[in-house]
Motif scaffolding. Structure first.
Motif, PDB file in Angstrom:
ATOM      1  N   THR A   1      85.717  25.194  -4.217  1.00 46.06           N
ATOM      2  CA  THR A   1      85.526  24.499  -2.860  1.00 46.06           C
ATOM      3  C   THR A   1      86.085  23.081  -3.080  1.00 46.06           C
ATOM      4  O   THR A   1      85.646  22.292  -4.013  1.00 46.06           O
ATOM      5  CB  THR A   1      84.282  24.560  -2.423  1.00 46.06           C
TER       6      THR A   1
ATOM      7  N   GLN B   1      86.746  19.288  -1.049  1.00 49.34           N
ATOM      8  CA  GLN B   1      86.648  18.796   0.411  1.00 49.34           C
ATOM      9  C   GLN B   1      86.994  17.366   0.259  1.00 49.34           C
ATOM     10  O   GLN B   1      87.573  16.713  -0.796  1.00 49.34           O
ATOM     11  CB  GLN B   1      85.295  18.632   0.903  1.00 49.34           C
TER      12      GLN B   1
ATOM     13  N   GLN C   1      89.712  13.453  -2.627  1.00 49.27           N
ATOM     14  CA  GLN C   1      89.346  14.824  -2.739  1.00 49.27           C
ATOM     15  C   GLN C   1      88.175  14.809  -3.757  1.00 49.27           C
ATOM     16  O   GLN C   1      87.940  14.042  -4.633  1.00 49.27           O
ATOM     17  CB  GLN C   1      90.604  15.456  -3.201  1.00 49.27           C
TER      18      GLN C   1
END
Length: 619
Positions: free
Chosen positions: A130, A132, A142
């Motif tokens: 993951t 984000q 990031q």
């Protein structure tokens, strides 16, 4: 590609110290034309900030310092650790800076939650695969499970505990993604023989995942109890490219090596380390811890009630060996800067000295000892204390406390209207001697702005074989993490291998509190049980977490059943009723693979059933 690691001796929330060490490491990396530099876990704030990681302002302060650090990173990739707090949740991250630009933040996926670790209290785990985006101070970044690339080489992270999770570790996901370099910034605490486990964790991984593995650990006594060995390892395909000397007295231990990715080293079987010498590991760790505790607490030296017994003798030798090792590694001038033990005027005279003469002169500036005898003290322990102090150069005082004991005894006898006797009042008469020793030795510590060394060991802590506010009094309890059997054998080893001939006296004595009249021939093991058995019961009970019956069954055959049953019952009973003492012990170093400190390893209720049912059913 030139890879580097820098083990840093950080301090929680000491921004000036921490940034200075980070800057030194980056400057060395640039001087050596390094491509990638890895710094330890939580480099910016220090790993040991504990509940302050839950504060918004700490994460904000760290980010401000990160923006300062990135400007130092011209022409080099630097991996630096800090907490990132998003929506009230804190993540343990490694930030990658490339040529003054923040590339991203990798967040730790597995949190340590055993033994001395409480990471889930402060941090949240990041989900695998993951990534984000988040905004901070007007910029977008990031964060997550990121794969980075430099000069065509893909690299990714395992942060400390991530690598200890066997089949779940991130490296299993990195390999199919073409990752050739795994970087591991760690804060992995010291324990004797643990370096062998960590060595295989890293080097075996480099073979298993057919990659280069760069591992960097924190260094020194960062926050008080935990010690970090500063290990730096670079391995490729099972080959050790670089491994540094552990437990350095430096603030920054920088190491680098060239690694070839186009023509990597061939896959090989991992060469095991030679057997670990725990005696050498122990003294290396405790000396680094003592120096850091001394300088970070802004103290001027150490004070020790030197009884002539094993525990206080070990504490005295540890201070002497701290001086010897530190001066040998970092030099006299740097040692003096760290300890502030000499004036500018004194330094030239000390520069003329060397070897044992220099060590003893410096110990004389840093260690004050006192033998506090009573009518129950023997000539043997006095000789042991005096000769050891003289052999290492420590200041040595000698006084008796009989008048103080008589004064307290008389007050109580007058108050209760009867005389105190050894047959009726044994424990109280023992304790008053140990307790009366505390005020005088504390006064010496206060007068010299020094740390008072408490001398309790782990075996005594387990069964409460210590006088609260007496021999437990102290600012720091350096050997409370090791057992009595280890202490005794280590002193013999130190006499033979480190040349401390002043230990010959204590090594010929049986451990005794010397609190009963001499004709009663008191010894520790007569009061308790044989120390090796005590240590076995303790380990089975609280490291292996066995019940009293399981402990009894494991040890069956070592002693007659009735005697073993008595010893097991005695251990558990003493353990249960003395938790309040363990709660009040002075801070102790974590040295073994476990300890009984309720603040750092083993929690137990102060009030409990005391294993009554379990002990009654024993057999």
């Amino acid at each position: 590609m030139k890879l580097a690691g820098a083990a840093l001796n950080q301090t929680p929330l000491d921004w000036e110290n921490n940034l200075s060490n980070i800057k030194k490491a980056i400057e060395q990396a640039k001087e050596q034309q390094v491509d990638i530099l890895c710094l330890p876990e939580m480099t910016i704030p220090g790993y040991g900030c504990e509940d302050l990681f839950l504060s918004e302002w700490v994460a904000e302060e760290c980010f401000q310092h990160l923006l300062q650090i990135k400007e130092w990173c011209e022409g080099v990739i630097v991996c630096v650790g800090l907490p990132i707090r998003l929506n009230g949740i804190t993540y343990n991250t490694a930030c990658v800076i490339n040529d003054k630009q923040i590339v991203g933040f990798t967040a730790k996926q597995f949190l340590a939650n055993d033994g001395v670790h409480y990471e889930p209290r402060w941090f949240s785990s990041w989900p695998a695969n993951t990534v984000q985006e988040f905004e901070m101070l007007g910029q977008t970044y990031q964060i997550g499970d990121i794969i980075y690339e430099h000069q065509g080489v893909k690299f990714a992270f395992e942060i400390c505990e991530d690598a200890w999770r066997n089949e779940d570790r991130p490296a299993y996901r990195h390999k199919p993604k073409g990752v050739q370099l795994i970087i591991n910034p760690s804060a992995s605490h010291f324990a004797m023989s643990k370096t062998d486990v960590r060595y295989h964790l890293v080097v075996d991984a480099s073979k298993q995942f057919e990659c280069t593995y760069l591992y960097v650990n924190l260094l020194g006594n960062e926050a008080g109890k935990m010690i970090y060995d500063g290990e730096i390892l670079i391995a490729q395909n099972g080959n050790v490219v670089l491994r540094n000397q552990l437990l350095s007295f430096k603030d920054v231990d920088f190491e680098c090596a060239e690694v070839f990715f186009e023509n990597p080293l061939p896959l090989v079987d991992v060469t095991p380390l030679p057997p670990v010498d725990e005696n050498m590991e122990f003294i290396s760790a405790i000396t680094v811890a003592l120096l850091d505790y001394l300088r970070k607490s802004k103290s001027k030296g150490f004070v020790l009630s030197l009884s002539g017994g094993a525990d206080s003798s070990l504490c005295a030798v540890a201070v002497a060996e701290m001086v010897s090792r530190a001066v040998q590694e970092i030099g006299l001038e740097e040692f003096v800067r760290k300890t502030n033990c000499l004036t500018i005027e004194e330094l030239p005279e000390f520069q003329k000295l060397s070897g044992t003469e220099l060590r003893n002169a410096l110990v004389g500036k840093l260690l004050i000892t006192a033998y506090q005898g009573t009518e129950n003290s023997s000539d043997d322990t006095f000789t042991s204390a005096q000769e050891l102090a003289k052999s290492i150069g420590a200041v040595f005082y000698n006084w008796t406390i009989d008048q103080e004991v008589i004064g307290y005894r008389g007050k109580i006898e007058n108050a209760i209207g009867r005389p105190l006797t050894w047959d009726h009042d044994d424990l109280a008469l023992q304790n008053i001697q140990a307790r009366v020793r505390a005020p005088g030795i504390w006064m010496l510590a206060n007068l010299s702005n020094s740390l008072l060394l408490a001398t309790s060991n782990r075996s005594e802590a387990s069964v409460g074989y210590a006088t609260m506010d007496g021999d437990t009094a102290g600012s720091i309890s350096p050997i409370a993490g090791v057992d009595k059997s280890f202490v005794r054998q280590w002193l013999i080893w130190a006499q033979l291998n480190l040349g401390y001939e002043g230990l010959q006296y204590v090594n010929n004595l049986q451990p005794t509190a010397e609190l009963r009249p001499l004709e009663r021939a008191q010894t520790d093991e007569k009061d308790l049980m044989p120390y090796p058995l005590l240590n076995q019961i303790e380990r089975l009970a609280f490291y292996d977490r066995l019940s009293p019956q399981q402990v009894f069954d494991k040890l069956k055959g070592t002693y007659p059943d009735d005697q073993l049953k008595q010893y097991v019952q005695r251990f558990y009973s003493l353990w249960s009723r003395n938790q309040w003492k363990r709660e009040r012990y002075a801070p102790a170093f974590h040295l073994d693979d476990y300890n009984v400190d309720p603040r750092s390893w083993l929690r137990f209720p102060i009030l409990s059933g005391g294993f009554r049912q379990e002990l009654s059913e024993l057999g």
